[in-house]
Design a protein around this motif. Structure first.
Motif, short mmCIF file in Angstrom:
data_model
loop_
_atom_site.label_atom_id
_atom_site.label_comp_id
_atom_site.label_asym_id
_atom_site.label_seq_id
_atom_site.Cartn_x
_atom_site.Cartn_y
_atom_site.Cartn_z
N ARG A 1 -27.31 41.96 -28.29
CA ARG A 1 -27.37 43.42 -28.11
C ARG A 1 -28.49 43.82 -27.15
O ARG A 1 -28.48 44.96 -26.65
CB ARG A 1 -27.54 44.09 -29.47
N LEU A 2 -29.43 42.93 -26.92
CA LEU A 2 -30.50 43.22 -25.97
C LEU A 2 -30.20 42.67 -24.58
O LEU A 2 -31.03 42.73 -23.68
CB LEU A 2 -31.82 42.64 -26.48
N GLY A 3 -29.00 42.11 -24.41
CA GLY A 3 -28.60 41.64 -23.08
C GLY A 3 -28.99 40.21 -22.76
O GLY A 3 -28.85 39.78 -21.61
N LEU A 4 -29.44 39.45 -23.75
CA LEU A 4 -29.74 38.04 -23.55
C LEU A 4 -28.48 37.22 -23.82
O LEU A 4 -27.65 37.60 -24.64
CB LEU A 4 -30.89 37.59 -24.46
N ARG A 5 -28.37 36.09 -23.16
CA ARG A 5 -27.16 35.27 -23.30
C ARG A 5 -27.28 34.31 -24.47
O ARG A 5 -28.18 33.46 -24.47
CB ARG A 5 -26.89 34.50 -22.01
N VAL A 6 -26.39 34.44 -25.41
CA VAL A 6 -26.28 33.50 -26.53
C VAL A 6 -24.80 33.19 -26.71
O VAL A 6 -23.96 34.07 -26.52
CB VAL A 6 -26.88 34.07 -27.83
N PRO A 7 -24.45 31.95 -27.08
CA PRO A 7 -23.04 31.65 -27.33
C PRO A 7 -22.52 32.51 -28.48
O PRO A 7 -23.25 32.85 -29.41
CB PRO A 7 -23.06 30.16 -27.72
N GLU A 8 -21.23 32.84 -28.41
CA GLU A 8 -20.62 33.62 -29.48
C GLU A 8 -20.74 32.89 -30.82
O GLU A 8 -20.54 31.67 -30.90
CB GLU A 8 -19.15 33.89 -29.20
N LEU A 9 -21.05 33.63 -31.86
CA LEU A 9 -21.10 33.10 -33.22
C LEU A 9 -19.88 33.57 -33.99
O LEU A 9 -19.44 34.71 -33.83
CB LEU A 9 -22.37 33.56 -33.93
N VAL A 10 -19.34 32.70 -34.84
CA VAL A 10 -18.19 33.06 -35.66
C VAL A 10 -18.41 32.58 -37.08
O VAL A 10 -19.14 31.61 -37.33
CB VAL A 10 -16.88 32.44 -35.11
N ARG A 11 -17.79 33.27 -38.03
CA ARG A 11 -17.71 32.79 -39.40
C ARG A 11 -16.63 31.72 -39.43
O ARG A 11 -15.51 31.96 -38.99
CB ARG A 11 -17.35 33.94 -40.34
N MET A 12 -16.97 30.55 -39.94
CA MET A 12 -16.04 29.44 -39.88
C MET A 12 -15.84 28.82 -41.25
O MET A 12 -16.80 28.36 -41.88
CB MET A 12 -16.53 28.39 -38.88
N SER A 13 -14.60 28.81 -41.70
CA SER A 13 -14.26 28.20 -42.98
C SER A 13 -14.06 26.70 -42.79
O SER A 13 -13.50 26.26 -41.78
CB SER A 13 -12.99 28.83 -43.56
N LEU A 14 -14.49 25.95 -43.78
CA LEU A 14 -14.41 24.49 -43.70
C LEU A 14 -13.72 23.93 -44.94
O LEU A 14 -14.13 24.22 -46.07
CB LEU A 14 -15.82 23.89 -43.58
N ASP A 15 -12.69 23.13 -44.70
CA ASP A 15 -12.11 22.29 -45.74
C ASP A 15 -12.60 20.87 -45.45
O ASP A 15 -12.28 20.31 -44.40
CB ASP A 15 -10.59 22.34 -45.68
N PRO A 16 -13.42 20.29 -46.32
CA PRO A 16 -14.02 18.98 -46.03
C PRO A 16 -13.01 17.89 -45.71
O PRO A 16 -13.39 16.86 -45.14
CB PRO A 16 -14.78 18.66 -47.33
N VAL A 17 -11.76 18.10 -46.02
CA VAL A 17 -10.76 17.07 -45.75
C VAL A 17 -10.63 16.79 -44.26
O VAL A 17 -10.17 15.70 -43.88
CB VAL A 17 -9.40 17.48 -46.36
#
Length: 276
Positions: free
Chosen positions: A58-74
């Motif tokens: 939001r301050l204009g700095l570059r960061v990779p997109e973050l996502v909520r990620m579900s994990l099935d350990p299988v």
């Protein structure tokens, strides 16, 4: 809110830092660096990633997109490393994904120069979030398509490991002498004048709303996630308003070890040339 995805294939572990992140593919056909709730530093490292990433973006700095990620350990059943298998099993459910930047390079100050203005913005931002892990020893910066990208903020917001002392943290100075961008004469004053007024209550509320409720629940001393969010906002607002007055830039100290917490240095930091 962060986008939601599900991991569909575990590709490979990244063996640097203390969290053992992994490269995964997801159901949106993207490739991500996944950070796990079951890692040694726990969910607060992921909270720091979400807050710092949201604020930086939001301050204009570059960061990779973050996502909520579900994990099935299988999905990791073919991974032969027992440590990775244990980590996946301990991280079933909601985790954090960071967009994988293909072809990016680890930051090298001899190969990539940064303007005083950009260096000032990054140093000021790191001072606000009290990031102790962007030194010349471990820059946590990538160069992608000719631009500088900020990664790995799990060691920031160090006050949230001891909320009773959080008020004192708001007034704490920030020593940027060993910062990866210190050699480029960062223009912190201009950065503060430009960015500090943008750190409003509404902006912080939007950033903190992206932190999953489950990662803020059961925090000792708080009545619920909303109280925890308010505590983060209070410290960040105070630091944004005045921390530029307490940033020091002296000569680097090659004889001193990393300022990162011990759990971050449990593994050897080996920076790969490709994206993390």
């Amino acid at each position: 809110m962060l986008r939601e995805t599900s991991a569909t294939r575990y590709v490979a572990p990244l063996r640097e830092g203390g969290s053992l992140p992994g490269i995964v593919e997801a159901d949106d056909l993207g490739t991500y660096v996944m950070k796990f709730t079951g890692a040694g530093q726990g969910r607060k490292s992921l909270v720091a990633e979400v807050i710092c990433g949201g604020l930086a973006r939001r301050l204009g700095l570059r960061v990779p997109e973050l996502v909520r990620m579900s994990l099935d350990p299988v999905i990791g059943r073919s991974e032969p490393d027992q440590e990775v298998q244990a980590l996946l099993k301990a991280s079933a459910g909601l985790n954090l994904g960071m967009d994988f930047l293909p072809g990016s390079l680890g930051y090298d100050p001899l190969a990539f120069r940064v303007s005083a203005a950009e260096a000032g913005r990054v140093v000021w931002f790191d001072a606000v979030v009290n990031n102790v892990d962007r030194s010349w020893r471990n820059p946590n910066l990538l160069v992608w398509h000719g631009d500088l990208w900020l990664i790995d903020h799990g060691a920031a917001l160090i006050w949230h490991h001891n909320w009773q002392a959080a008020g004192a943290s708001a007034a704490r100075a920030y020593d940027a002498s060993d910062h990866a961008l210190a050699p480029f004469n960062p223009d912190v004053a201009t950065a503060a004048a430009e960015l500090a007024p943008r750190v409003t209550g509404d902006l912080l509320a939007a950033v903190l709303a992206e932190v999953p409720e489950a990662w803020l629940a059961d925090e000792p001393g708080f009545g619920g996630p909303d109280e925890v969010r308010a505590a983060y906002a209070e410290v960040l607002a105070a630091r944004a308003a005045s921390v530029h007055e307490r940033i020091t830039l002296g000569p680097p100290t090659p004889e001193r070890g990393s300022n990162a917490p011990g759990w971050l240095t449990a593994w050897p930091h080996r920076k790969p040339e490709a994206a993390r």
